[in-house]
Enzyme design. Sequence first.
Site, mmCIF file in Angstrom:
data_model
loop_
_atom_site.group_PDB
_atom_site.id
_atom_site.type_symbol
_atom_site.label_atom_id
_atom_site.label_comp_id
_atom_site.label_asym_id
_atom_site.label_seq_id
_atom_site.Cartn_x
_atom_site.Cartn_y
_atom_site.Cartn_z
ATOM 1 N N GLN A 33 -4.335 -1.190 9.734
ATOM 2 C CA GLN A 33 -4.270 -2.500 9.145
ATOM 3 C C GLN A 33 -4.712 -3.452 9.995
ATOM 4 O O GLN A 33 -4.291 -3.544 11.302
ATOM 5 C CB GLN A 33 -2.933 -2.992 8.627
ATOM 6 C CG GLN A 33 -2.574 -4.232 8.092
ATOM 7 C CD GLN A 33 -3.287 -4.344 6.783
ATOM 8 O OE1 GLN A 33 -3.372 -3.349 6.037
ATOM 9 N NE2 GLN A 33 -3.665 -5.650 6.214
ATOM 10 N N LYS B 103 0.866 -1.103 -0.329
ATOM 11 C CA LYS B 103 0.075 -0.024 -0.136
ATOM 12 C C LYS B 103 1.000 1.052 -0.068
ATOM 13 O O LYS B 103 0.731 2.189 -0.595
ATOM 14 C CB LYS B 103 -1.071 0.163 1.186
ATOM 15 C CG LYS B 103 -2.156 -1.003 1.153
ATOM 16 C CD LYS B 103 -2.967 -1.367 2.489
ATOM 17 C CE LYS B 103 -3.954 -2.361 2.071
ATOM 18 N NZ LYS B 103 -4.550 -2.744 3.424
ATOM 19 N N ASP C 253 -10.945 2.933 4.412
ATOM 20 C CA ASP C 253 -11.270 1.369 4.181
ATOM 21 C C ASP C 253 -12.801 1.356 4.027
ATOM 22 O O ASP C 253 -13.232 0.118 3.481
ATOM 23 C CB ASP C 253 -11.019 0.860 5.326
ATOM 24 C CG ASP C 253 -9.825 -0.076 5.267
ATOM 25 O OD1 ASP C 253 -9.494 -0.625 4.316
ATOM 26 O OD2 ASP C 253 -8.996 -0.133 6.334
HETATM 27 N N1 GUN Z 1 -6.806 -6.721 6.361
HETATM 28 C C1 GUN Z 1 -7.149 -7.573 5.359
HETATM 29 N N2 GUN Z 1 -7.777 -6.849 4.585
HETATM 30 C C2 GUN Z 1 -7.904 -5.525 5.083
HETATM 31 C C3 GUN Z 1 -8.355 -4.434 4.581
HETATM 32 O O1 GUN Z 1 -8.999 -4.065 3.316
HETATM 33 N N3 GUN Z 1 -8.125 -3.273 5.310
HETATM 34 C C4 GUN Z 1 -7.765 -3.231 6.422
HETATM 35 N N4 GUN Z 1 -7.508 -2.166 7.081
HETATM 36 N N5 GUN Z 1 -7.194 -4.275 6.997
HETATM 37 C C5 GUN Z 1 -7.069 -5.503 6.246
#
Ligand code: GUN
Length: 295
Positions: free
Chosen positions: A98, A54, A121
């Site tokens: 995350q 990311k 998100d």
């Molecule tokens: N962990 C697994 N998928 C995601 C996601 O799309 N966003 C976040 N913040 N954590 C994750």
Amino acid sequence: MSAKIISGNEIAKQIREELKADVENLQKKHNIQPGLVTILVGGNPASVSYVTAKQKTSKDLGFYSIQNDQQADIAESDLLKLISTYNKDPKIHGILVQLPLPKHINENKVLYAIDPDKDVDGFHPVNVGRLMIGEARFYPCTPYGIQQLLIRSGTKIEGAEVVVVGRSNIVGKPIAMMLVQKKDGANATVTICHTKTKDMKTHTLRGDILIVAAGAPKSVTADMVKPGAVVIDVGVNRVGMTPEGKAILQGDVDFEEVKDTASAITPVPGGVGPMTITMLMLNTVRAAKMAAGIG
Ligand code: GUN
């Protein structure tokens, strides 16, 4: 006959190119640089690799980009304070924490502390509610990526029978809610299956579009797929390691079997994964524009 491969790598690249032009334009015309902070708590290897990807993508696109790493034993109150700081920071338009978080931290409490206008998100209840009533501000990134894969691969969604396997808040429930909306790129008839569904196969066999987010490798086999269906495999299961120490990934769909039944299918890796990251970038650009009252 072998199915067409829907390449997330290619479609994500297309969207990133569109975004790059958008970011350059924002900078030139409005002096705005989209800002994203990714907060990683602890060192879960899958989370580290997602956050690294990311960060890299956001930098490639020209974002103001911060990675904030915290020890696994950070107090919940300190994490909440950190979020509050970024909520107030005008250079930051998107905040991503995350998941999963360590067990001593209440995940919902943390997600609900993020300003809904910076919730790139799309997990905050305000944004979940908006999505439900067709007034979405941020679509959650994986479902948004899935919808774009379907649209950009020319899959007919309107009137289609969509079967979703999995009912998570991150994928199953939001993708079902998105595809049932009275909107372009939606208007489908949607069924959600889950671990308590009786005779799963009777449902999956009806799917013109089958979206699998079950979290278990090879849980969908060819006998469960309608001939000619479009199959989207959301699963990313780490099933081993190469001698070089790279994770071996396996989807939730038995790709080798199902590719001869489906008309189109996403691979793992290179399917939904790159789309999730790209849609996070798109949401961050949207957040930056919203903050500036543009578009
Ligand atoms: N962990 C697994 N998928 C995601 C996601 O799309 N966003 C976040 N913040 N954590 C994750």
